[in-house]
Design a protein around this motif. Sequence first.
Motif, mmCIF file in Angstrom:
data_model
loop_
_atom_site.group_PDB
_atom_site.id
_atom_site.type_symbol
_atom_site.label_atom_id
_atom_site.label_comp_id
_atom_site.label_asym_id
_atom_site.label_seq_id
_atom_site.Cartn_x
_atom_site.Cartn_y
_atom_site.Cartn_z
ATOM 1 N N UNK A 138 -1.102 -67.390 14.087
ATOM 2 C CA UNK A 138 -1.787 -67.827 12.865
ATOM 3 C C UNK A 138 -2.886 -68.835 13.165
ATOM 4 N N UNK A 139 -2.744 -69.541 14.264
ATOM 5 C CA UNK A 139 -3.839 -70.440 14.667
ATOM 6 C C UNK A 139 -5.065 -69.630 15.078
ATOM 7 N N UNK A 140 -4.839 -68.519 15.763
ATOM 8 C CA UNK A 140 -5.973 -67.642 16.120
ATOM 9 C C UNK A 140 -6.661 -67.155 14.850
ATOM 10 N N UNK A 141 -5.862 -66.683 13.906
ATOM 11 C CA UNK A 141 -6.422 -66.090 12.679
ATOM 12 C C UNK A 141 -7.258 -67.077 11.872
ATOM 13 N N UNK A 142 -6.949 -68.358 12.006
ATOM 14 C CA UNK A 142 -7.704 -69.352 11.234
ATOM 15 C C UNK A 142 -8.695 -70.138 12.099
ATOM 16 N N UNK A 143 -8.820 -69.752 13.354
ATOM 17 C CA UNK A 143 -9.755 -70.446 14.252
ATOM 18 C C UNK A 143 -11.197 -70.164 13.804
ATOM 19 N N UNK A 144 -12.030 -71.200 13.684
ATOM 20 C CA UNK A 144 -13.404 -70.994 13.183
ATOM 21 C C UNK A 144 -14.207 -69.971 13.997
ATOM 22 N N UNK A 145 -14.103 -70.013 15.325
ATOM 23 C CA UNK A 145 -14.863 -69.045 16.139
ATOM 24 C C UNK A 145 -14.338 -67.636 15.894
ATOM 25 N N UNK A 146 -13.033 -67.523 15.822
ATOM 26 C CA UNK A 146 -12.446 -66.196 15.589
ATOM 27 C C UNK A 146 -12.938 -65.619 14.255
ATOM 28 N N UNK A 147 -12.872 -66.443 13.231
ATOM 29 C CA UNK A 147 -13.308 -65.977 11.908
ATOM 30 C C UNK A 147 -14.791 -65.597 11.930
ATOM 31 N N UNK A 148 -15.575 -66.372 12.656
ATOM 32 C CA UNK A 148 -17.015 -66.086 12.740
ATOM 33 C C UNK A 148 -17.256 -64.755 13.455
ATOM 34 N N UNK A 162 -15.211 -62.173 13.707
ATOM 35 C CA UNK A 162 -14.749 -61.069 12.860
ATOM 36 C C UNK A 162 -15.779 -60.802 11.753
ATOM 37 N N UNK A 163 -16.326 -61.869 11.214
ATOM 38 C CA UNK A 163 -17.356 -61.736 10.179
ATOM 39 C C UNK A 163 -18.607 -61.065 10.755
ATOM 40 N N UNK A 164 -18.991 -61.454 11.975
ATOM 41 C CA UNK A 164 -20.182 -60.855 12.591
ATOM 42 C C UNK A 164 -19.966 -59.377 12.902
ATOM 43 N N UNK A 165 -18.751 -59.010 13.294
ATOM 44 C CA UNK A 165 -18.442 -57.579 13.467
ATOM 45 C C UNK A 165 -18.664 -56.841 12.151
ATOM 46 N N UNK A 166 -18.164 -57.415 11.069
ATOM 47 C CA UNK A 166 -18.280 -56.766 9.751
ATOM 48 C C UNK A 166 -19.741 -56.620 9.334
ATOM 49 N N UNK A 209 -13.507 -60.462 26.382
ATOM 50 C CA UNK A 209 -12.744 -61.171 27.420
ATOM 51 C C UNK A 209 -13.378 -62.533 27.720
ATOM 52 N N UNK A 210 -14.676 -62.638 27.529
ATOM 53 C CA UNK A 210 -15.359 -63.928 27.720
ATOM 54 C C UNK A 210 -15.130 -64.868 26.542
ATOM 55 N N UNK A 211 -15.034 -64.297 25.346
ATOM 56 C CA UNK A 211 -14.877 -65.120 24.141
ATOM 57 C C UNK A 211 -13.444 -65.629 23.963
ATOM 58 N N UNK A 212 -12.487 -64.861 24.449
ATOM 59 C CA UNK A 212 -11.073 -65.144 24.162
ATOM 60 C C UNK A 212 -10.526 -66.453 24.746
ATOM 61 N N UNK A 213 -10.851 -66.818 26.000
ATOM 62 C CA UNK A 213 -10.181 -67.983 26.598
ATOM 63 C C UNK A 213 -10.314 -69.276 25.798
ATOM 64 N N UNK A 214 -11.487 -69.566 25.262
ATOM 65 C CA UNK A 214 -11.672 -70.821 24.512
ATOM 66 C C UNK A 214 -10.783 -70.837 23.272
#
Length: 165
Positions: free
Chosen positions: A10-20, A22-26, A91-96
Motif C-alpha cells: 500500500x505504500x507503493x500504491x500511494x507513493x507520489x512517483x508511482x502515482x505519477x 501510472x498517470x503518465x502511462x494513462x 527496472x530503473x524507476x523501481x529501486x527508489x
Amino acid sequence: MEQKKTERINRILTHPSYKAYVFQNAEKERDRVFCHHDMGHFLDVARLAVILNLTEGYGQDAELIYAAALLHDVGRHIQYETGEDHALVSARMAPAILKDCGFSQEESEQIVSAIATHRQVEVRDRKDLNGLLYRADKLSRPCYCCKQEGACNWKGDKKNRQLIW
Ligand SMILES: [Fe+2]
Ligand SMILES: [Fe+2]
C-alpha cells in the motif's frame, strides 16, 4: 496474504512517483486501441502470479510478487517517447520507490531483476520470481475477447485463445 504483509504494497500504491508514473502511462495510452498498462493490468498480473505461485509451488513471497507486478510496467510511458524497452525503464524507476517503501536491498534486487526480464522468453520456465512475472504478465491479456486481436503484433502462440485462471 496477511494484513500486515500488505503494508509495504500500500505504500507503493500511494507513493507520489508511482502515482505519477501510472498517470503518465494513462495519458500516453488515452487513444491506444491495444492493451493498456494500467492498474487493472498490474492487479491482474499480481493475482495471476499469486495463483500460479500457490498452485505450482514456486515458493515466492506474495509481497514481493505484488511489488514486482505493480511496478513492472511503470516505465511504459517513456517507451512511447524514446523507444527504450519499458522493462529496462521500469527496472530503473523501481529501486527508489522500493527503498522508500521499506524493501531491503536484497528484496529490491530480486524484484528489479524480475521486472527487467519480464519480456524475455528465456526466463519463462524458471521457477523463480522472474519466471512467475513473465508468465502472469502474458496470461493476463484477454486475447480471446479482444476486438484488436487481428491487428495486435503478439505472435500467434503468445496470444491467449482461452482463459486460464
Ligand atoms: Fe511490460
Ligand atoms: Fe505487463
